[in-house]
Every structure is written in structure tokens, then in C-alpha cells.
Design a protein around this motif. Structure first.
Motif, PDB file in Angstrom:
ATOM      1  N   ILE A 118       0.877  -1.178   0.000  1.00 43.69           N
ATOM      2  CA  ILE A 118       0.000   0.000   0.000  1.00 43.69           C
ATOM      3  C   ILE A 118       0.911   1.223   0.000  1.00 43.69           C
ATOM      4  N   CYS A 119       0.895   1.963  -1.088  1.00 44.46           N
ATOM      5  CA  CYS A 119       1.767   3.136  -1.241  1.00 44.46           C
ATOM      6  C   CYS A 119       1.003   4.389  -0.806  1.00 44.46           C
ATOM      7  N   THR A 120       1.488   5.061   0.226  1.00 43.96           N
ATOM      8  CA  THR A 120       0.798   6.255   0.736  1.00 43.96           C
ATOM      9  C   THR A 120       1.653   7.518   0.595  1.00 43.96           C
ATOM     10  N   VAL A 121       2.703   7.469  -0.228  1.00 44.17           N
ATOM     11  CA  VAL A 121       3.562   8.646  -0.357  1.00 44.17           C
ATOM     12  C   VAL A 121       2.762   9.804  -0.960  1.00 44.17           C
ATOM     13  N   SER A 122       3.223  11.025  -0.740  1.00 42.42           N
ATOM     14  CA  SER A 122       2.488  12.200  -1.213  1.00 42.42           C
ATOM     15  C   SER A 122       2.466  12.255  -2.738  1.00 42.42           C
ATOM     16  N   LEU A 123       1.499  12.984  -3.265  1.00 43.82           N
ATOM     17  CA  LEU A 123       1.418  13.190  -4.713  1.00 43.82           C
ATOM     18  C   LEU A 123       2.699  13.838  -5.230  1.00 43.82           C
ATOM     19  N   GLY A 124       3.295  14.719  -4.431  1.00 45.76           N
ATOM     20  CA  GLY A 124       4.538  15.367  -4.845  1.00 45.76           C
ATOM     21  C   GLY A 124       5.661  14.371  -5.080  1.00 45.76           C
ATOM     22  N   VAL A 125       5.749  13.379  -4.211  1.00 45.87           N
ATOM     23  CA  VAL A 125       6.765  12.333  -4.370  1.00 45.87           C
ATOM     24  C   VAL A 125       6.441  11.476  -5.594  1.00 45.87           C
ATOM     25  N   LEU A 126       5.173  11.151  -5.787  1.00 47.02           N
ATOM     26  CA  LEU A 126       4.789  10.373  -6.972  1.00 47.02           C
ATOM     27  C   LEU A 126       5.143  11.121  -8.252  1.00 47.02           C
ATOM     28  N   LYS A 127       4.864  12.415  -8.293  1.00 51.00           N
ATOM     29  CA  LYS A 127       5.183  13.206  -9.485  1.00 51.00           C
ATOM     30  C   LYS A 127       6.681  13.165  -9.790  1.00 51.00           C
ATOM     31  N   GLU A 128       7.478  13.322  -8.752  1.00 53.05           N
ATOM     32  CA  GLU A 128       8.919  13.416  -8.941  1.00 53.05           C
ATOM     33  C   GLU A 128       9.571  12.051  -9.206  1.00 53.05           C
ATOM     34  N   GLN A 129       9.017  10.987  -8.624  1.00 55.74           N
ATOM     35  CA  GLN A 129       9.757   9.730  -8.599  1.00 55.74           C
ATOM     36  C   GLN A 129       9.085   8.543  -9.285  1.00 55.74           C
ATOM     37  N   HIS A 130       7.839   8.676  -9.738  1.00 58.42           N
ATOM     38  CA  HIS A 130       7.140   7.462 -10.178  1.00 58.42           C
ATOM     39  C   HIS A 130       7.871   6.737 -11.307  1.00 58.42           C
ATOM     40  N   GLN A 131       8.544   7.469 -12.192  1.00 56.08           N
ATOM     41  CA  GLN A 131       9.211   6.809 -13.321  1.00 56.08           C
ATOM     42  C   GLN A 131      10.358   5.916 -12.866  1.00 56.08           C
ATOM     43  N   GLN A 132      11.048   6.308 -11.810  1.00 59.08           N
ATOM     44  CA  GLN A 132      12.143   5.489 -11.283  1.00 59.08           C
ATOM     45  C   GLN A 132      11.658   4.527 -10.201  1.00 59.08           C
ATOM     46  N   LEU A 133      10.590   4.924  -9.497  1.00 53.36           N
ATOM     47  CA  LEU A 133      10.167   4.187  -8.307  1.00 53.36           C
ATOM     48  C   LEU A 133       9.490   2.862  -8.639  1.00 53.36           C
ATOM     49  N   PHE A 134       8.705   2.830  -9.704  1.00 54.19           N
ATOM     50  CA  PHE A 134       7.895   1.642  -9.983  1.00 54.19           C
ATOM     51  C   PHE A 134       8.429   0.865 -11.182  1.00 54.19           C
ATOM     52  N   VAL A 135       8.599  -0.437 -10.979  1.00 58.02           N
ATOM     53  CA  VAL A 135       9.027  -1.344 -12.037  1.00 58.02           C
ATOM     54  C   VAL A 135       8.029  -2.493 -12.080  1.00 58.02           C
ATOM     55  N   PRO A 136       7.385  -2.725 -13.225  1.00 54.12           N
ATOM     56  CA  PRO A 136       7.435  -1.916 -14.441  1.00 54.12           C
ATOM     57  C   PRO A 136       6.742  -0.560 -14.241  1.00 54.12           C
ATOM     58  N   ALA A 137       6.770   0.285 -15.285  1.00 52.60           N
ATOM     59  CA  ALA A 137       6.142   1.602 -15.207  1.00 52.60           C
ATOM     60  C   ALA A 137       4.653   1.466 -14.898  1.00 52.60           C
ATOM     61  N   LEU A 138       4.105   2.466 -14.245  1.00 51.77           N
ATOM     62  CA  LEU A 138       2.682   2.457 -13.919  1.00 51.77           C
ATOM     63  C   LEU A 138       1.844   2.564 -15.191  1.00 51.77           C
ATOM     64  N   PRO A 139       0.615   2.024 -15.178  1.00 49.31           N
ATOM     65  CA  PRO A 139      -0.263   2.130 -16.355  1.00 49.31           C
ATOM     66  C   PRO A 139      -0.568   3.592 -16.683  1.00 49.31           C
ATOM     67  N   ALA A 140      -0.958   3.822 -17.933  1.00 51.44           N
ATOM     68  CA  ALA A 140      -1.181   5.186 -18.428  1.00 51.44           C
ATOM     69  C   ALA A 140      -2.210   5.949 -17.598  1.00 51.44           C
ATOM     70  N   ALA A 141      -3.293   5.288 -17.184  1.00 52.51           N
ATOM     71  CA  ALA A 141      -4.337   5.980 -16.416  1.00 52.51           C
ATOM     72  C   ALA A 141      -3.792   6.487 -15.082  1.00 52.51           C
ATOM     73  N   LYS A 142      -2.951   5.681 -14.461  1.00 51.11           N
ATOM     74  CA  LYS A 142      -2.356   6.075 -13.177  1.00 51.11           C
ATOM     75  C   LYS A 142      -1.411   7.267 -13.373  1.00 51.11           C
ATOM     76  N   VAL A 143      -0.607   7.211 -14.419  1.00 49.89           N
ATOM     77  CA  VAL A 143       0.334   8.306 -14.706  1.00 49.89           C
ATOM     78  C   VAL A 143      -0.433   9.587 -15.029  1.00 49.89           C
ATOM     79  N   ARG A 144      -1.535   9.441 -15.749  1.00 51.28           N
ATOM     80  CA  ARG A 144      -2.348  10.619 -16.094  1.00 51.28           C
ATOM     81  C   ARG A 144      -2.882  11.293 -14.825  1.00 51.28           C
ATOM     82  N   ALA A 145      -3.296  10.498 -13.860  1.00 56.62           N
ATOM     83  CA  ALA A 145      -3.784  11.066 -12.596  1.00 56.62           C
ATOM     84  C   ALA A 145      -2.663  11.771 -11.843  1.00 56.62           C
TER      85      ALA A 145
END
Length: 484
Positions: free
Chosen positions: A266-293
Motif C-alpha cells: 500500500i503506497c501512501t507517499v504524497s502526490l509530490g513524491v509520486l510526481k517526482e519519482q514514479h518513473q524510477q520508483l515503480f518497475v514496471p512503469a505504472l499504467p497510463a491511467a495512473k500516470v495521467r492522474a
């Protein structure tokens, strides 16, 4: 059937490994709920050296101050209020945020009659369930401007320059509520989908701070005691990678090199952290709908100043003040190194802290302020006092400012729905959606205030999302057990 599939089928509440990333309100809510539901193997990883996330109460002056979340916002439908309403923990905050003085940059104080008229018009221009907004496609800023000037025309004339100065400071005030850089990026329609809980909107935590609520969640007896989370929290565990599509488990790698595996994250990090790090943080990359949000929603910056004085710094008949800039003074300010002071909109006393003044700053100027030394910031704030106040406040004995954006574990304050969010046709619903395997097992889940459709930006919203994801896992295991 593969051995991996058999292992998954044999998982129960006793053996399922759940890792929660982040020990803020959502993470603590999820962890405590899971333990209460009978899950045994629950671990919370926190990047900071403390729990609480954007709830951060510290000792200061006569008791404590809240560097982050400060008030319980509303009563009816507010899970925080519902939990504490009979425990004598909350107090109605003095009306400083309604009765403040309006001071111009030439030290002129607006007469109460004019100030009250402008406050009333501005307050009534904030849409809650106003019919004009139902099909409104523009920004909240455009709507408020239209409403403000429309209502002003119905009244006896008020100096247009003063009305403009007041509207400017009102925009800053409302931007601090939204956490926006300015109101022209806030979705007008989205504003309608934010729910205000009925009742008192500024309930303070007396002299104990917001951490007293987290202690209640954890059933802890004293500060530093984790209660039912004892043995379930690891601090200083910043996450480098979450690999969520392994054969039968999720792998979490921490920056210190530690590797953990889990059945559910369960990932509860802030939206700011997700914006900055999601491309490196998640393997594989998150689905398009999640990235769009993640791209579409916005986490803004709201910072605070706390100044402690030997004695109460304002006269007794001053319940705080807002800063109205004359245009010529503003132009001079913008050409100086103190340009960031333009977004400091007001100072107010703190409940149960008569010797403290609390100030607020928003947006890009707040982010710039965070990069300055504390001495430089204090110098600027004291210059602002001398510019506006018709009396001296003296030298503070202690000064503190927050830095929510500069902290890599937060990267901002709280979430709002922007016009860009609407343009992308996305929202909290896309952020909330769990990533499950083909058998329907939730592997990677998301919680936190930014994933709440109606209570984003609040602690009660964050708490509800933590419970939501805990309940999702509880339903999954209950359904599996019933099928078996």
C-alpha cells in the motif's frame, strides 16, 4: 498449478505479508485497521526519522505548534471528529481568520465598515453548491472575480483601488486553502466535488496538537509510544524501487540497500513524491491511467512562519492582519530581493499560544523562501512588519518556518483539482484504483489524501483512504476464505 500459485492460494491473514510505504495519516490508518482486522504480518516503512507525515506537532513556546495539519475541518461526516468528539480534545478556534485587520502598505488601516463589507462579498463569492458552477468550465479564480465585482456593484461605492487590493489578498488567502499557486489553476467544477463537512471548520487541538489524534489511532499511551504499531514500523527507510510484477510477490528496495518482499504493498507517499519519482520508483512503469492522474492532479506549497515573542505582539484589539499592497509599493518590492514577500498574505495569533504570531505564504514564492537561510527569512518578515504595521512588534525570541516542498519526502503541502486535471479527464479515482494480478489479488494499492475523490487535502480524507485500502485487503481474504 505452479508452486507460486499454490503459495498464493495458501495465504491467509496470518501469513499474508503487507508492506505500507509511508507512516503518515493514511499509512497509520491502514496499518492499525489491518492489525485490528486480524492481519499479522504488517510492516510500515517511513522515509523520515519520525511518524506522522504531514501531521507534525513539535514543542514550541508555551506548548506546541503544528507545522503541518493544524485543524479538524468540520464535524458531520468527518471521521476524525467522530473519533474524538467525546474526548474533550478539540476547541473552536478564535475568529482571527474572519476578524483580522486589513492594513495597506502605507500603514493605513481599512475602516472596519469597509473591511467587513469586502470580506462579506469575498466570502459569499466562494462557490459551494452555487448553481452557476454546475456547468462552469473555467477556473475558480475567474468565477470568484466575476462574482466579487458583480456583488460589489450592488452596494454603495467603495474605492476601486482598495477593492482591488483586497481581492488580491483574498485570492492569496483562498489559494492557501486550496494549496494552489493561484486560483486561476483551480478547477471551478472540481471545487463543487470537494465536500465541506458541516459544522465548525477550524477546530484546534487545544495545547496537544494534531499528533494526539494519531496517538488515538495507534492506541498509544504517551509520546514516542507506537501503541499497536510497536514492532511494525521501520524509520529512515526511503524507498528506491517497488517491483510490483514479480512471479508471486512484490519486491521493495530501500535506499540503504535493504530488500524486502511482500504479497501486497500500500503506497501512501504524497502526490509530490509520486510526481517526482514514479518513473524510477515503480518497475514496471505504472499504467497510463495512473500516470495521467499523477500528472493531472496538483500538490501545491503552503508554508507557515511562527514567531515567538516575550509577550503578545499585537494590541488586544488586533485579531491578526492581512497585507494589502499599494501598486507602487508592490512594484518596488518585485524589483528587490524581498520579492517573495508578495505571497505572504497575513499573520494571526495561535490558539493557546498568546505569544506567537503565525504567518502564511503560498506558491512559487513559498518555494523560493524555502531555499533561503532562516536568518534571511526572518529579516524579510520583520521588514514586512515595519512596512505595514503602525506600531513596533519588537524582536522575536524564536523563529521557525516550514519547508514542505524542499523536503524530498513530501515535495509540497496538499492536493487540489486543477483545470489541467479536468482537461486530462482524470482525478482521484484513477489514483485510487489498485493494480491487481489476473486473479484479482491487489498487489499495489494507493492511499493518501490525494486519492480521495471528495476529501482531498485533509487528514480525515487521508484516514478514510487508509481504511479503504485495508478494507479492500480484508474483503479479498474474506472472499477467498469463503470460496475455499
Amino acid at each position: 498449478m505452479s508452486s507460486a500459485s499454490l503459495r498464493l492460494l495458501s495465504k491467509t491473514k496470518d501469513t499474508a505479508r503487507i508492506v505500507i510505504v509511508g507512516a503518515g495519516s493514511a499509512g497509520i490508518a491502514a496499518a492499525t485497521r489491518l492489525l485490528e482486522q486480524g492481519f499479522k504480518n504488517v510492516l510500515v516503512l517511513e522515509a523520515e526519522d519520525r511518524i506522522g507525515g504531514r501531521v507534525h506537532t513539535i514543542p514550541f513556546a508555551d506548548n506546541v505548534v503544528d507545522l503541518g495539519a493544524q485543524w479538524c475541518h468540520g464535524e458531520k461526516g468527518n471521521v476524525v471528529f467522530e473519533m474524538v468528539k467525546d474526548l474533550n480534545l478539540l476547541d473552536v478556534t478564535e475568529p482571527h481568520y474572519e476578524t483580522f485587520k486589513c492594513v495597506r502598505s502605507n500603514k493605513e488601516i481599512l475602516p472596519d465598515e469597509i473591511a467587513d463589507t469586502l470580506k462579506s462579498i469575498a466570502e459569499n463569492s466562494i462557490p459551494e453548491r452555487q448553481t452557476e458552477l454546475v456547468n462552469y468550465k473555467g477556473s475558480l479564480g475567474d468565477y470568484i472575480n466575476w462574482k466579487y465585482w458583480t456583488e460589489l456593484k450592488k452596494l454603495p461605492p467603495i474605492d476601486h483601488t482598495i477593492a482591488e487590493e483586497f481581492l488580491e489578498v483574498f485570492h492569496k488567502f483562498e489559494s492557501s486553502v486550496e494549496a494552489s499557486d493561484h486560483l486561476f489553476e483551480v478547477s471551478g467544477q472540481g471545487h463543487l466535488e470537494y465536500w465541506l463537512c458541516e459544522g465548525e471548520l477550524l477546530l484546534n487541538w487545544r495545547d496537544k496538537g494534531y499528533k494526539s489524534f494519531l496517538r488515538l489511532l495507534m492506541k498509544s499511551k504517551e509520546d514516542g509510544d507506537l501503541g499497536i504499531l510497536k514492532g511494525h514500523v521501520l524509520l529512515n527507510r526511503r524507498i528506491a524501487e517497488i517491483n510490483w510484477q514479480g512471479a508471486d510477490e512484490v519486491t521493495i528496495r530501500c535506499w540503504n540497500g535493504e530488500i524486502l518482499t511482500a504479497d501486497h504493498v500500500i503506497c501512501t507517499v504524497s502526490l509530490g513524491v509520486l510526481k517526482e519519482q514514479h518513473q524510477q520508483l515503480f518497475v514496471p512503469a505504472l499504467p497510463a491511467a495512473k500516470v495521467r492522474a499523477i500528472d493531472g492532479l496538483k500538490l501545491g506549497t503552503v508554508d507557515k512562519f511562527f514567531l515567538e515573542f516575550e509577550k503578545p505582539p499585537l494590541p488586544e484589539d488586533w485579531p491578526g492582519f492581512n497585507c494589502l499592497w499599494l501598486q507602487k509599493d508592490l512594484e518596488e518590492l518585485r524589483a528587490s530581493e524581498l520579492f517573495w514577500l508578495e505571497s505572504v498574505f497575513g499573520f494571526y495569533p495561535v490558539s493557546r499560544q498568546p505569544r506567537i504570531l503565525q504567518g502564511w505564504i503560498i506558491g512559487p514564492h513559498a518555494r523560493h523562501m524555502e531555499t533561503l537561510t532562516e536568518e534571511k527569512v526572518l529579516e524579510g518578515v520583520l521588514w514586512l512588519f515595519s512596512k505595514f504595521l503602525p506600531f513596533a512588534v519588537g524582536q522575536p525570541i524564536r523563529f521557525l518556518r516550514t519547508q514542505w516542498h524542499a523536503n524530498p519526502n513530501f515535495r509540497g503541502s496538499y492536493t487540489f483539482r486543477s483545470t489541467y486535471t479536468d482537461a486530462l479527464r482524470t482525478g482521484a479515482w484513477d489514483l485510487e484504483a489498485p493494480l491487481s494480478d489476473v486473479g484479482g489479488r491487489p498487489r499495489l494499492q494507493f492511499a493518501g489524501e490525494s486519492s480521495h475523490k471528495h476529501f482531498y487535502s485533509t487528514v480525515h480524507g487521508a484516514i478514510e483512504t487508509g481504511w479503504r485500502e485495508a478494507d479492500r485487503l480484508n474483503r479479498y481474504y474474506r472472499t477467498r476464505t469463503a470460496r475455499l
